[in-house]
Design an enzyme around this catalytic site. Structure first.
Site, mmCIF file in Angstrom:
data_model
loop_
_atom_site.group_PDB
_atom_site.id
_atom_site.type_symbol
_atom_site.label_atom_id
_atom_site.label_comp_id
_atom_site.label_asym_id
_atom_site.label_seq_id
_atom_site.Cartn_x
_atom_site.Cartn_y
_atom_site.Cartn_z
ATOM 1 C CB VAL A 21 -0.949 0.020 1.220
ATOM 2 C CG1 VAL A 21 -1.721 1.334 1.279
ATOM 3 C CG2 VAL A 21 -1.909 -1.155 1.162
ATOM 4 C CG ASP A 40 9.971 -0.299 4.816
ATOM 5 O OD1 ASP A 40 8.778 -0.417 4.462
ATOM 6 O OD2 ASP A 40 10.616 -1.227 5.349
ATOM 7 C CB THR A 94 -2.887 -3.653 11.423
ATOM 8 O OG1 THR A 94 -3.600 -3.647 10.177
ATOM 9 C CG2 THR A 94 -2.455 -2.239 11.750
ATOM 10 C CB THR A 131 -7.068 -2.760 8.412
ATOM 11 O OG1 THR A 131 -7.143 -2.600 7.001
ATOM 12 C CG2 THR A 131 -8.422 -3.237 8.930
ATOM 13 C CB CYS A 270 -7.775 -7.658 3.705
ATOM 14 S SG CYS A 270 -6.800 -6.205 3.274
ATOM 15 N NE ARG A 337 0.939 -10.131 2.063
ATOM 16 C CZ ARG A 337 0.618 -8.841 1.902
ATOM 17 N NH1 ARG A 337 0.804 -7.983 2.887
ATOM 18 N NH2 ARG A 337 0.105 -8.417 0.762
#
Length: 437
Positions: A21, A40, A94, A131, A270, A337
Protein backbone atom coordinates in the site's frame (compact mmCIF):
# COMPACT_ATOMS: atom_id res chain seq x y z
CA UNK A 1 -3.35 25.07 4.96
CA UNK A 2 -2.21 26.13 1.54
CA UNK A 3 -4.51 26.17 -1.45
CA UNK A 4 -4.71 22.70 -2.97
CA UNK A 5 -3.63 23.97 -6.39
CA UNK A 6 -0.34 25.17 -4.89
CA UNK A 7 0.30 21.99 -2.90
CA UNK A 8 1.99 20.26 -5.80
CA UNK A 9 4.96 22.57 -5.27
CA UNK A 10 4.78 23.45 -1.59
CA UNK A 11 3.74 20.40 0.43
CA UNK A 12 5.95 17.47 1.43
CA UNK A 13 4.32 14.10 2.09
CA UNK A 14 5.99 11.35 4.10
CA UNK A 15 4.83 7.74 3.74
CA UNK A 16 5.79 5.40 6.58
CA UNK A 17 5.80 1.74 5.55
CA UNK A 18 6.66 1.03 1.91
CA UNK A 19 4.80 -2.21 1.31
CA UNK A 20 1.93 -3.12 -1.00
CA UNK A 21 0.00 0.00 0.00
CA UNK A 22 2.67 2.48 1.04
CA UNK A 23 4.91 2.30 -2.00
CA UNK A 24 2.13 2.72 -4.61
CA UNK A 25 0.73 5.57 -2.49
CA UNK A 26 4.09 7.30 -2.39
CA UNK A 27 4.53 6.91 -6.14
CA UNK A 28 1.00 8.20 -6.80
CA UNK A 29 1.59 11.40 -4.84
CA UNK A 30 4.98 11.87 -6.49
CA UNK A 31 3.45 11.50 -9.94
CA UNK A 32 0.86 14.11 -8.92
CA UNK A 33 3.67 16.60 -8.32
CA UNK A 34 4.31 16.33 -4.60
CA UNK A 35 7.65 16.09 -2.89
CA UNK A 36 7.61 12.72 -1.12
CA UNK A 37 9.80 10.99 1.44
CA UNK A 38 9.39 7.29 2.15
CA UNK A 39 10.36 5.57 5.40
CA UNK A 40 10.74 1.84 5.92
CA UNK A 41 12.62 -0.07 8.63
CA UNK A 42 13.85 -2.64 6.10
CA UNK A 43 17.31 -1.78 4.85
CA UNK A 44 16.80 -4.21 1.94
CA UNK A 45 13.64 -2.40 0.80
CA UNK A 46 15.33 1.01 0.95
CA UNK A 47 18.47 -0.29 -0.75
CA UNK A 48 16.43 -1.69 -3.65
CA UNK A 49 14.40 1.49 -4.02
CA UNK A 50 17.54 3.61 -4.17
CA UNK A 51 18.69 1.42 -7.05
CA UNK A 52 15.34 1.81 -8.79
CA UNK A 53 14.40 -1.80 -8.03
CA UNK A 54 10.82 -2.50 -7.00
CA UNK A 55 10.93 -4.67 -3.85
CA UNK A 56 7.32 -5.78 -4.33
CA UNK A 57 5.90 -8.51 -6.54
CA UNK A 58 2.77 -9.26 -8.51
CA UNK A 59 0.39 -6.50 -9.61
CA UNK A 60 2.74 -3.77 -8.44
CA UNK A 61 5.78 -4.97 -10.39
CA UNK A 62 5.15 -2.39 -13.11
CA UNK A 63 5.55 0.53 -10.72
CA UNK A 64 8.13 3.02 -11.91
CA UNK A 65 10.59 3.82 -9.15
CA UNK A 66 12.00 7.36 -9.52
CA UNK A 67 15.78 7.53 -9.22
CA UNK A 68 16.64 10.97 -10.57
CA UNK A 69 14.04 13.21 -8.92
CA UNK A 70 14.63 15.96 -6.39
CA UNK A 71 11.11 15.31 -5.12
CA UNK A 72 11.74 11.66 -4.24
CA UNK A 73 13.64 10.29 -1.24
CA UNK A 74 13.61 7.02 0.71
CA UNK A 75 15.25 6.29 4.03
CA UNK A 76 15.25 4.01 7.07
CA UNK A 77 15.63 7.00 9.39
CA UNK A 78 12.57 8.83 10.69
CA UNK A 79 14.63 11.91 11.52
CA UNK A 80 15.47 12.32 7.83
CA UNK A 81 11.80 12.45 6.83
CA UNK A 82 9.38 13.51 9.56
CA UNK A 83 10.70 17.00 10.46
CA UNK A 84 10.56 18.04 6.80
CA UNK A 85 7.03 16.77 6.12
CA UNK A 86 3.69 18.53 6.21
CA UNK A 87 1.56 15.41 5.83
CA UNK A 88 2.56 12.00 7.20
CA UNK A 89 0.79 8.84 6.05
CA UNK A 90 1.15 5.61 8.03
CA UNK A 91 0.77 2.41 6.01
CA UNK A 92 2.33 -0.22 8.28
CA UNK A 93 1.04 -3.80 8.76
CA UNK A 94 -1.67 -4.60 11.33
CA UNK A 95 -1.53 -8.40 11.65
CA UNK A 96 -2.89 -10.64 14.40
CA UNK A 97 -1.02 -12.56 17.08
CA UNK A 98 -1.02 -16.35 17.33
CA UNK A 99 -4.12 -16.16 19.52
CA UNK A 100 -5.79 -14.03 16.79
CA UNK A 101 -5.76 -10.89 18.94
CA UNK A 102 -4.93 -7.61 17.14
CA UNK A 103 -1.23 -6.82 16.85
CA UNK A 104 -0.80 -3.05 16.80
CA UNK A 105 2.94 -3.08 17.44
CA UNK A 106 3.82 -1.58 14.06
CA UNK A 107 1.33 1.27 14.46
CA UNK A 108 2.61 1.94 17.98
CA UNK A 109 6.23 1.97 16.88
CA UNK A 110 5.60 4.20 13.87
CA UNK A 111 3.51 6.63 15.91
CA UNK A 112 6.18 6.99 18.60
CA UNK A 113 8.91 7.63 16.04
CA UNK A 114 6.81 10.10 14.08
CA UNK A 115 5.81 12.18 17.08
CA UNK A 116 9.32 12.04 18.49
CA UNK A 117 10.65 13.59 15.27
CA UNK A 118 7.92 16.14 14.53
CA UNK A 119 8.92 19.67 13.69
CA UNK A 120 7.31 21.62 16.53
CA UNK A 121 7.45 24.89 14.60
CA UNK A 122 4.91 23.99 11.92
CA UNK A 123 1.47 22.47 11.41
CA UNK A 124 1.42 18.76 10.56
CA UNK A 125 -1.23 16.23 9.64
CA UNK A 126 -0.83 12.52 10.52
CA UNK A 127 -3.03 10.08 8.59
CA UNK A 128 -3.35 6.39 9.43
CA UNK A 129 -4.27 4.06 6.56
CA UNK A 130 -3.62 0.68 8.21
CA UNK A 131 -6.69 -1.42 9.05
CA UNK A 132 -7.70 -1.03 12.71
CA UNK A 133 -10.86 -1.13 14.81
CA UNK A 134 -12.68 2.10 15.70
CA UNK A 135 -10.80 4.19 18.23
CA UNK A 136 -7.26 3.03 17.49
CA UNK A 137 -6.12 6.16 15.65
CA UNK A 138 -7.20 8.31 18.57
CA UNK A 139 -5.98 5.85 21.22
CA UNK A 140 -2.49 5.44 19.80
CA UNK A 141 -1.58 8.57 17.86
CA UNK A 142 -3.80 10.87 19.91
CA UNK A 143 -2.41 9.67 23.24
CA UNK A 144 1.17 9.91 21.98
CA UNK A 145 0.51 13.53 21.08
CA UNK A 146 -0.99 14.28 24.50
CA UNK A 147 2.09 12.89 26.22
CA UNK A 148 4.47 14.81 23.95
CA UNK A 149 5.71 18.38 24.35
CA UNK A 150 4.23 19.52 21.06
CA UNK A 151 1.30 21.93 20.92
CA UNK A 152 -1.58 19.62 19.99
CA UNK A 153 -3.23 22.42 18.04
CA UNK A 154 -0.38 22.12 15.54
CA UNK A 155 -1.13 18.48 14.74
CA UNK A 156 -4.28 17.05 13.16
CA UNK A 157 -4.92 13.32 12.99
CA UNK A 158 -7.06 11.55 10.41
CA UNK A 159 -7.91 8.11 9.07
CA UNK A 160 -8.13 7.14 5.39
CA UNK A 161 -8.34 3.35 4.97
CA UNK A 162 -6.53 1.63 2.14
CA UNK A 163 -8.78 -0.36 -0.18
CA UNK A 164 -6.36 -1.82 -2.70
CA UNK A 165 -7.19 -5.28 -4.03
CA UNK A 166 -3.92 -6.82 -5.28
CA UNK A 167 -4.19 -8.53 -8.63
CA UNK A 168 -7.60 -7.09 -9.49
CA UNK A 169 -7.53 -4.82 -12.53
CA UNK A 170 -9.12 -1.47 -11.73
CA UNK A 171 -8.76 -1.91 -7.97
CA UNK A 172 -5.43 -0.16 -7.37
CA UNK A 173 -4.40 3.12 -5.76
CA UNK A 174 -5.34 5.20 -8.81
CA UNK A 175 -8.88 3.92 -9.33
CA UNK A 176 -10.56 3.11 -6.02
CA UNK A 177 -12.99 5.29 -4.09
CA UNK A 178 -11.68 6.46 -0.72
CA UNK A 179 -13.23 7.71 2.52
CA UNK A 180 -11.59 9.91 5.13
CA UNK A 181 -12.40 10.66 8.74
CA UNK A 182 -11.14 13.69 10.64
CA UNK A 183 -12.46 15.66 13.61
CA UNK A 184 -11.90 18.93 11.80
CA UNK A 185 -14.45 19.17 9.00
CA UNK A 186 -12.41 21.85 7.22
CA UNK A 187 -9.22 19.79 7.20
CA UNK A 188 -11.16 16.61 6.50
CA UNK A 189 -12.63 18.07 3.32
CA UNK A 190 -9.20 19.40 2.41
CA UNK A 191 -7.62 15.96 2.85
CA UNK A 192 -10.41 14.30 0.86
CA UNK A 193 -9.63 16.69 -2.00
CA UNK A 194 -5.96 15.83 -1.59
CA UNK A 195 -6.57 12.10 -1.95
CA UNK A 196 -8.88 12.78 -4.87
CA UNK A 197 -5.81 13.92 -6.77
CA UNK A 198 -4.47 10.35 -6.87
CA UNK A 199 -7.63 8.39 -7.68
CA UNK A 200 -10.17 8.73 -10.46
CA UNK A 201 -12.93 7.61 -8.08
CA UNK A 202 -12.44 10.43 -5.60
CA UNK A 203 -12.36 10.55 -1.81
CA UNK A 204 -15.29 11.41 0.48
CA UNK A 205 -15.06 13.10 3.87
CA UNK A 206 -17.34 11.03 6.14
CA UNK A 207 -17.05 12.79 9.50
CA UNK A 208 -15.14 11.78 12.60
CA UNK A 209 -12.22 9.36 12.54
CA UNK A 210 -14.12 6.38 13.98
CA UNK A 211 -16.62 6.36 11.10
CA UNK A 212 -13.85 5.77 8.57
CA UNK A 213 -12.20 3.18 10.81
CA UNK A 214 -15.45 1.24 11.20
CA UNK A 215 -16.26 1.47 7.50
CA UNK A 216 -12.98 -0.18 6.54
CA UNK A 217 -13.39 -2.93 9.10
CA UNK A 218 -16.93 -3.95 8.14
CA UNK A 219 -16.11 -3.96 4.42
CA UNK A 220 -13.90 -7.01 4.83
CA UNK A 221 -15.96 -8.56 7.64
CA UNK A 222 -19.00 -8.54 5.34
CA UNK A 223 -17.01 -10.17 2.55
CA UNK A 224 -15.76 -12.86 4.92
CA UNK A 225 -19.34 -13.60 5.97
CA UNK A 226 -20.58 -13.72 2.36
CA UNK A 227 -17.80 -16.13 1.33
CA UNK A 228 -18.41 -18.28 4.41
CA UNK A 229 -22.07 -18.70 3.48
CA UNK A 230 -21.05 -19.79 -0.02
CA UNK A 231 -18.56 -22.28 1.42
CA UNK A 232 -21.22 -23.58 3.79
CA UNK A 233 -23.58 -24.10 0.84
CA UNK A 234 -20.81 -26.01 -0.95
CA UNK A 235 -20.83 -28.52 1.90
CA UNK A 236 -24.59 -28.81 2.34
CA UNK A 237 -26.10 -28.68 -1.16
CA UNK A 238 -24.21 -31.73 -2.53
CA UNK A 239 -25.84 -33.79 0.23
CA UNK A 240 -29.14 -32.85 -1.39
CA UNK A 241 -27.88 -34.02 -4.76
CA UNK A 242 -27.24 -30.48 -5.96
CA UNK A 243 -24.19 -28.80 -7.49
CA UNK A 244 -23.54 -25.57 -5.58
CA UNK A 245 -22.43 -23.72 -8.72
CA UNK A 246 -25.65 -24.55 -10.57
CA UNK A 247 -27.67 -23.31 -7.60
CA UNK A 248 -25.61 -20.11 -7.31
CA UNK A 249 -25.99 -19.47 -11.04
CA UNK A 250 -29.76 -19.78 -10.67
CA UNK A 251 -29.84 -17.49 -7.60
CA UNK A 252 -27.70 -14.93 -9.44
CA UNK A 253 -30.55 -14.17 -11.79
CA UNK A 254 -32.06 -12.06 -8.99
CA UNK A 255 -30.80 -8.47 -9.17
CA UNK A 256 -29.66 -8.17 -5.54
CA UNK A 257 -27.95 -11.53 -5.08
CA UNK A 258 -24.23 -11.33 -4.22
CA UNK A 259 -22.46 -14.06 -6.20
CA UNK A 260 -19.39 -15.73 -4.73
CA UNK A 261 -17.58 -18.94 -5.61
CA UNK A 262 -16.68 -21.58 -3.00
CA UNK A 263 -13.06 -22.48 -2.47
CA UNK A 264 -10.46 -24.04 -0.22
CA UNK A 265 -10.37 -20.94 1.97
CA UNK A 266 -9.48 -17.25 1.94
CA UNK A 267 -6.05 -15.69 2.28
CA UNK A 268 -4.12 -12.46 2.03
CA UNK A 269 -3.56 -9.62 4.46
CA UNK A 270 -7.19 -8.49 4.85
CA UNK A 271 -10.05 -11.00 4.93
CA UNK A 272 -8.36 -13.63 7.16
CA UNK A 273 -7.16 -10.88 9.54
CA UNK A 274 -9.61 -7.96 9.73
CA UNK A 275 -12.54 -9.95 11.20
CA UNK A 276 -10.47 -10.64 14.30
CA UNK A 277 -10.16 -6.88 14.87
CA UNK A 278 -13.96 -6.67 14.73
CA UNK A 279 -14.36 -9.67 17.02
CA UNK A 280 -11.86 -8.16 19.47
CA UNK A 281 -13.53 -4.77 19.75
CA UNK A 282 -16.95 -6.46 20.03
CA UNK A 283 -15.73 -8.52 22.99
CA UNK A 284 -14.31 -5.41 24.64
CA UNK A 285 -17.75 -3.83 24.34
CA UNK A 286 -19.38 -6.87 25.93
CA UNK A 287 -20.97 -8.12 22.72
CA UNK A 288 -20.59 -11.42 20.88
CA UNK A 289 -19.84 -11.03 17.16
CA UNK A 290 -21.68 -14.26 16.36
CA UNK A 291 -21.85 -13.92 12.59
CA UNK A 292 -18.19 -13.02 12.17
CA UNK A 293 -17.05 -15.76 14.53
CA UNK A 294 -19.12 -18.32 12.64
CA UNK A 295 -17.79 -17.07 9.30
CA UNK A 296 -14.21 -17.38 10.49
CA UNK A 297 -14.88 -20.94 11.66
CA UNK A 298 -16.31 -21.91 8.27
CA UNK A 299 -13.60 -20.29 6.16
CA UNK A 300 -10.69 -21.51 8.28
CA UNK A 301 -12.09 -25.05 8.18
CA UNK A 302 -12.18 -25.25 4.38
CA UNK A 303 -8.59 -26.50 3.87
CA UNK A 304 -9.32 -29.31 6.32
CA UNK A 305 -12.61 -30.09 4.56
CA UNK A 306 -10.91 -30.30 1.16
CA UNK A 307 -8.03 -32.33 2.57
CA UNK A 308 -10.47 -34.89 4.00
CA UNK A 309 -12.35 -35.04 0.69
CA UNK A 310 -9.11 -35.72 -1.19
CA UNK A 311 -8.01 -38.30 1.38
CA UNK A 312 -11.29 -40.16 0.84
CA UNK A 313 -10.61 -40.18 -2.90
CA UNK A 314 -7.08 -41.51 -2.31
CA UNK A 315 -8.36 -44.24 -0.01
CA UNK A 316 -10.76 -45.41 -2.70
CA UNK A 317 -8.02 -45.62 -5.34
CA UNK A 318 -5.28 -46.68 -2.94
CA UNK A 319 -2.93 -43.87 -3.93
CA UNK A 320 -0.94 -41.24 -2.07
CA UNK A 321 0.69 -39.02 -4.72
CA UNK A 322 -0.89 -35.58 -5.04
CA UNK A 323 -0.13 -32.82 -7.51
CA UNK A 324 -1.29 -29.32 -6.51
CA UNK A 325 -1.55 -26.49 -9.02
CA UNK A 326 -1.18 -23.11 -7.32
CA UNK A 327 0.08 -22.07 -3.90
CA UNK A 328 -0.54 -18.31 -3.55
CA UNK A 329 -3.72 -17.06 -1.92
CA UNK A 330 -5.13 -15.38 -5.03
CA UNK A 331 -5.00 -15.73 -8.83
CA UNK A 332 -2.26 -13.88 -10.74
CA UNK A 333 -0.32 -13.14 -7.54
CA UNK A 334 2.78 -14.64 -5.98
CA UNK A 335 1.65 -13.48 -2.53
CA UNK A 336 1.54 -16.35 -0.05
CA UNK A 337 0.44 -14.39 3.03
CA UNK A 338 -2.23 -16.42 4.87
CA UNK A 339 -2.63 -18.69 1.85
CA UNK A 340 -5.08 -21.51 2.66
CA UNK A 341 -3.00 -23.83 0.48
CA UNK A 342 -0.42 -23.98 3.26
CA UNK A 343 -2.93 -25.50 5.65
CA UNK A 344 -4.23 -27.80 2.90
CA UNK A 345 -0.71 -29.09 2.29
CA UNK A 346 -0.18 -29.58 6.01
CA UNK A 347 -3.34 -31.67 6.35
CA UNK A 348 -2.53 -33.76 3.29
CA UNK A 349 1.05 -34.54 4.29
CA UNK A 350 0.09 -35.42 7.87
CA UNK A 351 -1.30 -38.72 6.61
CA UNK A 352 1.88 -39.65 4.79
CA UNK A 353 0.74 -38.48 1.38
CA UNK A 354 3.35 -37.22 -1.06
CA UNK A 355 2.63 -33.71 -2.35
CA UNK A 356 4.12 -31.91 -5.34
CA UNK A 357 3.28 -28.23 -5.85
CA UNK A 358 3.64 -25.98 -8.88
CA UNK A 359 2.82 -22.29 -8.89
CA UNK A 360 3.95 -20.12 -11.82
CA UNK A 361 4.35 -17.14 -9.46
CA UNK A 362 5.82 -18.77 -6.35
CA UNK A 363 9.33 -20.21 -6.19
CA UNK A 364 9.74 -23.64 -4.55
CA UNK A 365 11.93 -22.05 -1.86
CA UNK A 366 8.85 -20.30 -0.46
CA UNK A 367 6.88 -23.53 -0.14
CA UNK A 368 6.81 -25.81 2.94
CA UNK A 369 9.67 -28.25 3.26
CA UNK A 370 7.14 -31.11 3.41
CA UNK A 371 6.32 -30.71 -0.28
CA UNK A 372 8.22 -31.06 -3.50
CA UNK A 373 8.07 -27.70 -5.18
CA UNK A 374 8.75 -27.61 -8.89
CA UNK A 375 9.66 -24.74 -11.23
CA UNK A 376 8.15 -26.24 -14.36
CA UNK A 377 5.45 -28.72 -15.35
CA UNK A 378 8.12 -30.67 -17.15
CA UNK A 379 9.34 -31.80 -13.71
CA UNK A 380 6.07 -33.46 -12.79
CA UNK A 381 6.15 -37.21 -12.15
CA UNK A 382 3.31 -39.72 -11.98
CA UNK A 383 0.61 -38.76 -9.49
CA UNK A 384 -2.75 -40.06 -8.33
CA UNK A 385 -4.90 -36.93 -7.87
CA UNK A 386 -4.47 -33.38 -9.13
CA UNK A 387 -5.87 -30.42 -7.18
CA UNK A 388 -6.46 -26.94 -8.61
CA UNK A 389 -5.75 -24.84 -5.51
CA UNK A 390 -5.23 -21.37 -7.02
CA UNK A 391 -7.04 -20.32 -10.17
CA UNK A 392 -4.11 -18.71 -11.97
CA UNK A 393 -4.81 -18.36 -15.67
CA UNK A 394 -1.53 -20.19 -16.29
CA UNK A 395 -2.86 -23.09 -14.22
CA UNK A 396 -6.25 -23.15 -15.89
CA UNK A 397 -4.79 -22.95 -19.39
CA UNK A 398 -2.20 -25.72 -19.11
CA UNK A 399 -2.18 -28.65 -21.52
CA UNK A 400 -4.61 -30.84 -19.59
CA UNK A 401 -4.48 -33.56 -22.20
CA UNK A 402 -0.73 -33.87 -21.72
CA UNK A 403 -1.02 -33.79 -17.92
CA UNK A 404 -3.58 -36.59 -18.11
CA UNK A 405 -0.77 -38.92 -19.19
CA UNK A 406 0.91 -38.34 -15.78
CA UNK A 407 -2.21 -39.19 -13.77
CA UNK A 408 -2.82 -42.76 -12.67
CA UNK A 409 -6.44 -42.19 -11.66
CA UNK A 410 -7.33 -39.40 -14.13
CA UNK A 411 -8.95 -37.51 -11.22
CA UNK A 412 -8.88 -33.71 -10.98
CA UNK A 413 -10.25 -32.03 -7.85
CA UNK A 414 -11.25 -28.44 -8.59
CA UNK A 415 -10.68 -26.53 -5.35
CA UNK A 416 -11.76 -23.25 -6.94
CA UNK A 417 -14.51 -24.35 -9.36
CA UNK A 418 -12.61 -22.56 -12.10
CA UNK A 419 -12.46 -25.39 -14.65
CA UNK A 420 -15.15 -26.41 -17.12
CA UNK A 421 -16.52 -29.80 -16.10
CA UNK A 422 -17.63 -30.74 -19.60
CA UNK A 423 -14.25 -29.86 -21.13
CA UNK A 424 -12.31 -31.81 -18.51
CA UNK A 425 -14.50 -34.88 -18.86
CA UNK A 426 -14.25 -34.70 -22.65
CA UNK A 427 -10.45 -34.82 -22.29
CA UNK A 428 -10.75 -37.95 -20.15
CA UNK A 429 -10.55 -36.50 -16.65
CA UNK A 430 -12.83 -37.57 -13.82
CA UNK A 431 -13.95 -34.16 -12.55
CA UNK A 432 -14.51 -33.64 -8.83
CA UNK A 433 -14.43 -30.59 -6.63
CA UNK A 434 -15.96 -28.39 -3.95
CA UNK A 435 -19.74 -28.35 -3.93
CA UNK A 436 -20.24 -31.11 -6.47
CA UNK A 437 -22.88 -33.76 -5.82
Amino acid sequence: MKNIKKMNKDETIAVVGLGYVGLPTMIAFHESGFKVIGVDISEEVISNLKKGINPLIDSTDKLKIPTNSDNWKVTTEYEEAIPHSDIIIITVPTPVNEDKSPNLDFVNMASKQIIKNLNYSKDTIIILESTVYPGVTREIIGKELIHSDIDNDKVEIAYCPERVSPGDIGKGISNIARVLGCDSKKKGIYLAELYSLITTEGCKYVGKIEIAEAAKLIENVQRDIDIAFTNELARILPKMGLDVEEVLDAASTKWNFHRHTPGIGVGGHCIPVDPYYYISISEKLGENAKMSIAAREVNTSMPDYVANSVKDILNNIQGNDIFILGYSYKPELGDIRETPVQELVKKLTEGGNKVTVWDPYVSPEKMPKEVRGIESLSEIKLFDVAILATAHKKCIDIDWADLLNKSRSKIIYDGRRALKKEKMELLGWQYMGIGIE
